[in-house]
Enzyme design. Structure first.
Site, short mmCIF file in Angstrom:
data_model
loop_
_atom_site.label_atom_id
_atom_site.label_comp_id
_atom_site.label_asym_id
_atom_site.label_seq_id
_atom_site.Cartn_x
_atom_site.Cartn_y
_atom_site.Cartn_z
N ASP A 20 0.82 -1.68 0.11
CA ASP A 20 -0.13 -0.33 -0.19
C ASP A 20 0.39 1.25 0.05
O ASP A 20 1.82 1.06 0.96
CB ASP A 20 -1.04 0.15 1.11
N ASN A 22 -0.62 4.56 -1.37
CA ASN A 22 -0.95 5.69 -0.54
C ASN A 22 -1.29 5.76 1.08
O ASN A 22 -2.01 7.00 1.11
CB ASN A 22 -2.19 6.09 -1.96
N ASP A 24 -3.87 4.18 2.52
CA ASP A 24 -5.27 3.31 2.55
C ASP A 24 -5.49 2.78 3.19
O ASP A 24 -6.35 2.27 3.55
CB ASP A 24 -6.98 4.24 1.37
N ASP A 28 -1.50 -0.78 -3.52
CA ASP A 28 -2.15 -0.49 -5.55
C ASP A 28 -1.30 -0.82 -6.07
O ASP A 28 -0.37 -1.26 -5.43
CB ASP A 28 -2.57 0.71 -4.56
N ASP A 198 -11.33 -16.26 -14.37
CA ASP A 198 -11.80 -17.20 -13.31
C ASP A 198 -13.15 -18.09 -13.39
O ASP A 198 -13.91 -17.85 -14.19
CB ASP A 198 -12.37 -15.76 -12.13
N GLU A 253 -9.18 -21.25 -15.01
CA GLU A 253 -9.18 -21.34 -12.97
C GLU A 253 -10.65 -22.36 -13.34
O GLU A 253 -11.86 -22.42 -13.91
CB GLU A 253 -9.76 -20.40 -11.89
O1 TEU Z 1 -12.81 -18.64 -6.63
C1 TEU Z 1 -14.08 -20.05 -7.19
C2 TEU Z 1 -13.40 -20.87 -6.37
O2 TEU Z 1 -12.94 -22.19 -6.63
C3 TEU Z 1 -13.81 -20.95 -5.23
O3 TEU Z 1 -15.19 -20.20 -5.50
C4 TEU Z 1 -13.84 -22.45 -4.33
O4 TEU Z 1 -15.52 -22.55 -5.24
C5 TEU Z 1 -15.23 -21.67 -2.88
O5 TEU Z 1 -13.25 -20.72 -2.41
C6 TEU Z 1 -14.91 -22.74 -2.19
O6 TEU Z 1 -13.91 -22.95 -1.50
C7 TEU Z 1 -12.76 -17.84 -7.66
C8 TEU Z 1 -11.92 -16.83 -6.73
O7 TEU Z 1 -10.81 -17.08 -6.91
C9 TEU Z 1 -12.56 -17.07 -5.80
O8 TEU Z 1 -10.93 -15.75 -5.13
C10 TEU Z 1 -13.54 -15.60 -6.54
O9 TEU Z 1 -14.61 -15.84 -4.69
C11 TEU Z 1 -14.56 -16.79 -6.85
O10 TEU Z 1 -14.04 -17.79 -7.88
C12 TEU Z 1 -15.86 -16.19 -6.90
O11 TEU Z 1 -15.58 -15.06 -7.95
#
Ligand code: TEU
Length: 533
Positions: A20, A22, A24, A28, A198, A253
């Site tokens: 961080d 700044n 807050d 960042d 994600d 992911e």
């Molecule tokens: O995570 C998806 C995921 O695998 C997790 O939500 C998992 O199913 C859950 O934590 C069970 O323990 C991704 C991101 O990495 C996570 O930080 C987000 O919260 C999620 O997607 C939603 O966008």
């Protein structure tokens, strides 16, 4: 296809917690820029940044309200450009996290969609009519409770796989794909080198909207709300569009621990790699499972597929805390990092693991930040659990554990911020930090640095296949070969002392060498790397 990412070691930066500048209390971009020399010195070849887009931060940025800007708390587009430029100067590539599955409920698309059933953005989301105030089916949110939320305005339910403020997009509507292509191009034009997608296997849900079955313990088996028909077609389209524009690194992911599912998402015309949760997310240290996963990835993946090696992320407790029950934490870290940085695959270091940071503990629910932890707490209280029981459940579910600020030094707030950090760390006792380790050749940080140096020096460790891969009496032994180069790695995962003959040139070891007798004695969790002639 140039697979430049195989040559590099990646590093996950959890945006709120790295540095961080700044004051807050939230990390960042200026803060990250000030630490790029640290990453360069460590040998990092690419960073993965968690979401930094404008967001109400209900789920720390995984609820995006504008895909083409920077959250003011993190900086602005000019500072982002400066960051990319400074990273590139140090030969560090930039991978950004993009959430295609859902938007924030504050995103203009959802605000429009909600305004009326006739709005042209209505079909960007998944709606179901309200029949007698019954949710359309039994689908559960991954953060607990129903995945359906009633919109009072239209008296229809909308679908959300995560928080109710994270509204699932309707990927059966081709307009969503068209909009997202613009977003992806926007960031590629700004010079990024990769995307981490994600929950990419969640994009499609089953059109039948049938109830998900429950297993014997009453736990929901999510068979209709992820990995559905058509999701791979969408991914192929995305990949074709992106790769046709720029050879950026595509990481998926895929929320699954099943390699049979994971392998469907990566390879030719698909994503470059997907995370394998089965390797690094175990609650306990289990040498057989770790070996089995390394072996499985090697057997299953074809020439176009490549494993990932990761043991930590912002979603799971730190491996050092999970694996060191009854074992020396420092040794666990050295053994696991050796495997992560020398086995076949793309390594992802989670920030702070290189200095041995441990889990953050939460003693008071009021200090818990994570939505998953808090949701499960509220569900437990509503189900009649006591405060202590509910807190225990919340702690089990909470992802705050691995999200505490990077420990740069042992001054106030670990040198992370001049002010109170966004997450409660006042009673944290962990004293592992960069400043005490950076100049100490025997530190964990130096161990990571040395491993990365070796990995970068020897092509066998970047591209090599295994000519041997074995777990013999709990001793992990593998040889990676590329052209005429052979590198052997031995990690003693057993409790016994093992003696191994030295046949080549020792590149690195955590054990005492007996060079005269050409023998190396490995205690529990000790390792060596040898270059064979
Ligand atoms: O995570 C998806 C995921 O695998 C997790 O939500 C998992 O199913 C859950 O934590 C069970 O323990 C991704 C991101 O990495 C996570 O930080 C987000 O919260 C999620 O997607 C939603 O966008």
């Amino acid at each position: 296809m140039n697979t430049w990412w195989k040559e590099r070691v990646f590093y996950e930066i959890y945006m709120p917690s790295f540095m961080d500048e700044n004051g807050d209390g939230l990390g960042d971009f200026q803060g990250i820029i000030s630490k790029l020399d640290y990453l360069e010195d460590l040998g990092i070849g690419g960073v993965w940044l968690t979401p930094f887009y404008p967001s109400p931060k209900v789920d720390n940025g995984y609820d995006i309200s504008d895909y083409c800007d920077i959250d003011p708390a993190y900086g602005n587009l000019d500072i982002f450009k400066k960051f990319v430029c400074e990273a590139n100067k140090r030969d560090i590539k930039v991978v950004i996290d993009i959430v295609l599955n859902h938007t924030s409920n504050k995103h203009k698309w959802f605000i429009e969609a909600k305004s009326s059933k006739e709005n042209e953005k209505r079909d960007f989301y998944i709606w179901k009519e309200n029949n007698n105030n019954q949710t359309p089916n039994n689908w559960e949110s991954f953060f607990g409770g129903s995945a359906w939320e009633l919109d009072d305005n239209s008296n229809e339910y909308y679908y959300h796989a995560f928080a109710k403020e994270q509204v699932d997009l309707n990927w059966s509507n081709p307009k969503v794909l068209e909009e997202m292509k613009k977003v992806l191009k926007f960031w590629m034009d700004l010079g990024i080198d990769g995307f981490r997608f994600d929950v990419i296997n969640f994009l499609k849900v089953n059109g039948s909207f049938n109830d998900n079955p429950l297993d014997d313990s009453g736990k929901q088996d999510h068979i209709y709300d992820k990995d559905q028909d058509g999701v791979l077609d969408v991914i192929r389209e995305l990949v074709k569009f992106i790769k046709g524009y720029k050879n950026v690194f595509l990481i998926g992911e895929v929320g699954s621990e099943d390699l049979n599912i994971l392998e469907k998402y990566c390879g030719k015309d698909l994503l470059d790699v997907v995370f394998n949760f089965n390797l690094g997310s175990q609650n306990e240290f289990n040498s057989k499972m770790i070996f089995k996963e390394i072996e499985n990835m090697n057997k299953k993946y074809d020439d176009y597929q490549y494993p990932t090696l990761f043991f930590g992320s912002h979603d799971m407790p730190r491996f050092i805390s999970r694996f060191s029950k009854g074992k020396e934490a420092n040794k666990v870290s050295r053994a696991i990092s050796t495997l992560m940085l020398t086995a076949k695959g793309v390594p992802f270091i989670y920030y702070g693991d290189e200095i041995g940071m441990t889990d953050l503990k939460c003693k008071d629910i009021n200090n818990m930040n994570d939505i998953q932890g808090r949701n499960f707490y509220n569900l437990a209280i509503n189900n009649g659990k006591s405060y202590e029981e509910a807190l225990e459940i919340a702690n089990r579910e909470s992802r705050d554990k691995s999200r505490s600020p990077m420990q740069w030094n042992n001054d106030i707030n670990y040198g992370f911020s001049k002010n109170n950090p966004w997450i409660y760390i006042r009673d944290r006792e962990d004293r592992n930090c960069v400043s005490t380790q950076v100049d100490d050749p025997s530190s964990l940080l130096s161990h990571y640095k040395k491993l990365i140096e070796i990995r970068k020096k020897y092509k066998a460790l970047q591209f090599g296949d295994y000519s041997k891969l074995a777990l013999e009496n709990d001793v992990l032994i593998y040889i990676r070969e590329y052209e005429n180069e052979k590198i052997k790695i031995v990690i003693n995962l057993s409790k016994e002392i093992v003696e191994v003959n030295i046949v080549g040139e020792i590149l690195m070891t955590t054990s005492e060498l007996d060079i005269r007798n050409k023998i190396i004695k490995l205690n529990e969790l000790e390792m060596f790397i040898e270059k064979l002639n």
